[in-house]
Design a protein around this motif. Structure first.
Motif, mmCIF file in Angstrom:
data_model
loop_
_atom_site.group_PDB
_atom_site.id
_atom_site.type_symbol
_atom_site.label_atom_id
_atom_site.label_comp_id
_atom_site.label_asym_id
_atom_site.label_seq_id
_atom_site.Cartn_x
_atom_site.Cartn_y
_atom_site.Cartn_z
ATOM 1 N N VAL A 1 0.629 -1.028 -0.184
ATOM 2 C CA VAL A 1 -0.036 -0.012 0.071
ATOM 3 C C VAL A 1 1.054 1.367 0.012
ATOM 4 O O VAL A 1 1.997 1.391 0.770
ATOM 5 C CB VAL A 1 -1.017 0.067 1.203
ATOM 6 N N ARG A 2 0.571 2.368 -0.760
ATOM 7 C CA ARG A 2 1.324 3.322 -1.043
ATOM 8 C C ARG A 2 0.293 4.640 -0.810
ATOM 9 O O ARG A 2 -1.076 4.576 -1.308
ATOM 10 C CB ARG A 2 2.343 3.558 -2.139
ATOM 11 N N PRO A 3 0.654 5.654 -0.462
ATOM 12 C CA PRO A 3 -0.242 6.917 -0.413
ATOM 13 C C PRO A 3 -0.376 7.627 -1.539
ATOM 14 O O PRO A 3 0.892 7.827 -2.308
ATOM 15 C CB PRO A 3 0.542 7.575 1.002
ATOM 16 N N VAL A 4 -1.581 8.079 -2.123
ATOM 17 C CA VAL A 4 -1.437 8.732 -3.182
ATOM 18 C C VAL A 4 -2.306 9.985 -2.697
ATOM 19 O O VAL A 4 -3.748 10.041 -2.316
ATOM 20 C CB VAL A 4 -2.393 8.090 -4.730
ATOM 21 N N LYS A 5 -1.646 11.351 -2.824
ATOM 22 C CA LYS A 5 -1.906 12.490 -2.221
ATOM 23 C C LYS A 5 -3.265 12.880 -3.026
ATOM 24 O O LYS A 5 -3.147 12.974 -4.201
ATOM 25 C CB LYS A 5 -0.944 13.484 -2.195
ATOM 26 N N GLY A 6 -4.206 13.574 -2.487
ATOM 27 C CA GLY A 6 -5.300 14.171 -2.975
ATOM 28 C C GLY A 6 -5.684 15.606 -2.574
ATOM 29 O O GLY A 6 -6.126 15.728 -1.077
ATOM 30 N N GLU A 7 -5.795 16.480 -3.018
ATOM 31 C CA GLU A 7 -6.243 17.769 -2.511
ATOM 32 C C GLU A 7 -7.708 18.228 -2.875
ATOM 33 O O GLU A 7 -8.028 17.547 -4.166
ATOM 34 C CB GLU A 7 -5.535 19.087 -2.965
ATOM 35 N N ILE A 8 -8.370 18.674 -1.750
ATOM 36 C CA ILE A 8 -9.896 19.094 -1.930
ATOM 37 C C ILE A 8 -10.189 20.492 -1.464
ATOM 38 O O ILE A 8 -9.291 21.019 -0.919
ATOM 39 C CB ILE A 8 -10.304 18.222 -0.887
ATOM 40 N N VAL A 9 -10.948 21.142 -2.379
ATOM 41 C CA VAL A 9 -11.257 22.527 -1.802
ATOM 42 C C VAL A 9 -13.135 22.364 -1.564
ATOM 43 O O VAL A 9 -13.642 21.726 -2.299
ATOM 44 C CB VAL A 9 -11.348 23.588 -2.936
ATOM 45 N N ARG A 10 -13.371 22.958 -0.604
ATOM 46 C CA ARG A 10 -14.777 23.358 -0.227
ATOM 47 C C ARG A 10 -14.913 24.481 -0.333
ATOM 48 O O ARG A 10 -14.577 25.648 0.464
ATOM 49 C CB ARG A 10 -14.910 22.561 1.418
ATOM 50 N N LEU A 11 -16.031 24.812 -1.111
ATOM 51 C CA LEU A 11 -16.770 26.158 -1.141
ATOM 52 C C LEU A 11 -18.278 26.223 -0.227
ATOM 53 O O LEU A 11 -18.893 24.959 -0.312
ATOM 54 C CB LEU A 11 -16.799 26.365 -2.738
ATOM 55 N N ALA A 12 -18.630 27.322 -0.344
ATOM 56 C CA ALA A 12 -20.142 27.191 0.147
ATOM 57 C C ALA A 12 -20.958 28.116 -0.272
ATOM 58 O O ALA A 12 -20.611 29.259 -0.503
ATOM 59 C CB ALA A 12 -20.038 27.393 1.950
ATOM 60 N N ALA A 13 -22.522 27.816 -0.621
ATOM 61 C CA ALA A 13 -23.401 28.789 -1.226
ATOM 62 C C ALA A 13 -24.488 28.956 0.006
ATOM 63 O O ALA A 13 -24.741 28.289 0.715
ATOM 64 C CB ALA A 13 -24.046 27.873 -2.316
ATOM 65 N N PHE A 14 -24.711 30.368 0.094
ATOM 66 C CA PHE A 14 -25.485 30.769 1.102
ATOM 67 C C PHE A 14 -26.938 30.143 1.002
ATOM 68 O O PHE A 14 -27.811 29.831 1.729
ATOM 69 C CB PHE A 14 -25.645 32.239 1.266
ATOM 70 N N ASP A 15 -27.135 29.705 -0.404
ATOM 71 C CA ASP A 15 -28.496 29.148 -0.823
ATOM 72 C C ASP A 15 -28.139 27.910 -1.451
ATOM 73 O O ASP A 15 -27.765 27.831 -2.395
ATOM 74 C CB ASP A 15 -29.270 30.016 -1.495
ATOM 75 N N SER A 16 -28.457 26.594 -0.940
ATOM 76 C CA SER A 16 -28.071 25.303 -1.471
ATOM 77 C C SER A 16 -28.883 25.142 -3.021
ATOM 78 O O SER A 16 -28.235 24.265 -3.777
ATOM 79 C CB SER A 16 -28.400 24.028 -0.715
ATOM 80 N N SER A 17 -29.956 25.996 -3.226
ATOM 81 C CA SER A 17 -30.578 25.757 -4.403
ATOM 82 C C SER A 17 -29.718 26.471 -5.450
ATOM 83 O O SER A 17 -30.405 26.226 -6.814
ATOM 84 C CB SER A 17 -32.049 26.348 -4.522
ATOM 85 N N LEU A 18 -28.587 27.059 -5.228
ATOM 86 C CA LEU A 18 -27.851 27.591 -6.247
ATOM 87 C C LEU A 18 -26.951 26.593 -6.803
ATOM 88 O O LEU A 18 -26.574 26.720 -8.051
ATOM 89 C CB LEU A 18 -26.883 28.771 -5.679
ATOM 90 N N LEU A 19 -26.667 25.536 -6.143
ATOM 91 C CA LEU A 19 -25.991 24.395 -6.665
ATOM 92 C C LEU A 19 -26.625 23.369 -7.415
ATOM 93 O O LEU A 19 -28.055 23.181 -7.145
ATOM 94 C CB LEU A 19 -25.097 23.642 -5.463
ATOM 95 N N PRO A 20 -26.204 22.524 -8.313
ATOM 96 C CA PRO A 20 -26.825 21.536 -9.173
ATOM 97 C C PRO A 20 -27.281 20.588 -7.933
ATOM 98 O O PRO A 20 -26.450 20.421 -6.930
ATOM 99 C CB PRO A 20 -25.806 21.077 -10.150
ATOM 100 N N ALA A 21 -28.123 19.627 -8.121
ATOM 101 C CA ALA A 21 -28.465 18.468 -7.217
ATOM 102 C C ALA A 21 -27.529 17.462 -7.596
ATOM 103 O O ALA A 21 -26.994 16.685 -6.813
ATOM 104 C CB ALA A 21 -29.973 18.240 -7.447
ATOM 105 N N HIS A 22 -27.173 17.158 -8.852
ATOM 106 C CA HIS A 22 -26.283 16.191 -9.294
ATOM 107 C C HIS A 22 -24.635 16.254 -8.754
ATOM 108 O O HIS A 22 -24.208 17.602 -8.792
ATOM 109 C CB HIS A 22 -26.178 15.830 -10.892
ATOM 110 N N THR A 23 -24.200 15.135 -8.573
ATOM 111 C CA THR A 23 -22.859 15.307 -8.463
ATOM 112 C C THR A 23 -22.179 15.611 -9.963
ATOM 113 O O THR A 23 -22.625 14.737 -10.669
ATOM 114 C CB THR A 23 -22.120 13.967 -8.012
ATOM 115 N N ILE A 24 -21.213 16.493 -10.114
ATOM 116 C CA ILE A 24 -20.751 16.934 -11.438
ATOM 117 C C ILE A 24 -19.302 16.428 -11.507
ATOM 118 O O ILE A 24 -18.451 16.868 -10.877
ATOM 119 C CB ILE A 24 -21.020 18.322 -11.782
#
Ligand code: GLY
Length: 368
Positions: free
Chosen positions: A212-235
């Motif tokens: 087993v070897r580590p494979v690094k992954g970076e993630i960014v989290r953003l936030a919408a003040f209203d969730s209806s601005l975001l798509p419902a699907h995972t894109i």
């Protein structure tokens, strides 16, 4: 409760704050299906089928909504070359009889109006859902604590086998686990689920600890003040040949990931990685430029030489069990791994799901 689970200790220096803390939580059996990985695909599909009842059980027992959302995933094409690549993947996945549908540029924009007008078409995987791994960890922690299991916030450094017999006086090994905190534990059964850190646990056979070897992954989290601005699907998407995914949560958070970097155990967040993710996110989903910045974080995927997990026992007594190396699909594979480990603990070989059997540790001796 079966006798076998009367006394359980979980050893983890930072419970729930490893790879699962960073993971986006895509249950992506179909959209993680790549050429030549049919065994992984069968395993992933079987795991996806267990998720609904697993999610219900976790929520029921903990009282926590774990964010299991049965909304599908789109793989969108940023440009014409990206479209050709996704179309080929679609043909492959159709040949495997997976539930995928091709959508033209206008069809996909009708389904998800937030997408950029430049998007060239998409593949819809209607059964690839999501869950919030941080809430899963919270629910699991609550359940195990309520059961009276001990959660020991330290690191296990070594496993030592004592073949004189187990603590019940019957045949089989017992094990001593040396803890960084100084004291030892004794157990008849051990489950090694150390994720990418398995090489740091002494006492395991080399063909497992070096697999087993580590494979690094970076993630960014953003936030919408209203969730209806975001798509419902995972894109998910490909733009200029680069892959990206964006996972919208019910609370308005958007999780954007992820890089794939072979950098050992480094978890520093690289500014260039954040730039790449934000640029590609905006190219496919322009609303991301208007969201507020919440978090950047990097995690380590536990990768193996054949990209499959390692699930099975590795000693003659059957008491030393490994559940590691789940690479890009640890969250998806959690319930099927639990079913397999539960069977192994009870020496019920027939209870191990057949899709898990190809991923036994012994295969690593052949490919090491
Ligand atoms: N499963 C998504 C990732 O590993 O980035």
């Amino acid at each position: 409760m079966p006798d076998v689970y009367e006394k359980v200790a979980i050893v983890d220096p930072s419970p729930g704050k490893g790879t699962s803390w960073v993971a986006a939580g895509m249950l992506a059996a179909v959209t993680e299906a790549y050429y030549g990985e049919e065994l992984e695909l069968h395993l992933n599909m079987a795991a996806a089928n267990l998720w609904k009842s697993f999610a219900e059980t976790l929520s029921e027992k903990s009282g926590i909504d774990i964010g299991y959302r049965q909304v599908g995933t789109l793989v969108v094409a940023g440009g014409n070359d990206d479209r050709s690549y996704i179309r080929e993947l679609y043909d492959y996945q159709t040949s495997l009889k997976l539930n995928v549908e091709w959508l033209s540029a206008s069809e996909v924009r009708e389904l998800v109006p937030q997408l950029a007008p430049s998007v060239r078409g998409a593949m819809l995987a209607a059964d690839d859902y999501q869950v919030d791994p941080r809430l899963v960890v919270k629910a699991l922690t609550q359940i195990i604590t309520a059961k009276g299991y001990s959660l020991l916030p330290t690191r296990a450094t070594s496993v030592i086998s004592d073949s004189k017999g187990n603590s019940r006086g019957s045949a089989g090994n017992s094990f001593r686990i040396i803890l960084e905190a100084g004291n030892d534990l004794h157990a008849d059964k051990i489950i090694v689920c150390t994720g990418p850190w398995i090489s740091q646990l002494n006492g395991l056979p080399r063909f497992v600890s070096s697999a087993v070897r580590p494979v690094k992954g970076e993630i960014v989290r953003l936030a919408a003040f209203d969730s209806s601005l975001l798509p419902a699907h995972t894109i998910r998407g490909i733009t200029n040949g680069r892959s990206i995914y964006m996972v919208p949560r019910a609370d308005g958070t958007l999780v954007i990931g992820a890089t794939m970097e072979e950098k050992g155990f480094d978890t520093a967040v690289r500014s260039g990685a954040v730039f790449d993710l934000l640029r590609d996110a905006r190219a496919l989903l322009p609303i991301t430029a208007e969201l507020s910045f919440q978090e950047t974080i990097a995690g380590l995927r536990p990768a193996t030489p054949d990209n499959g997990p390692i699930v099975g026992s590795i000693d003659e007594s059957g008491g030393l069990i490994v559940a590691a190396g789940h690479y890009r699909n640890g969250v998806l594979l959690a319930p099927i791994t639990a079913v397999a480990v539960n069977a192994l603990i009870q020496s019920d070989e027939k209870g191990v799901p057949q899709e898990v059997i190809p991923f036994s540790p012994s295969r690593l001796e052949r490919i090491a």
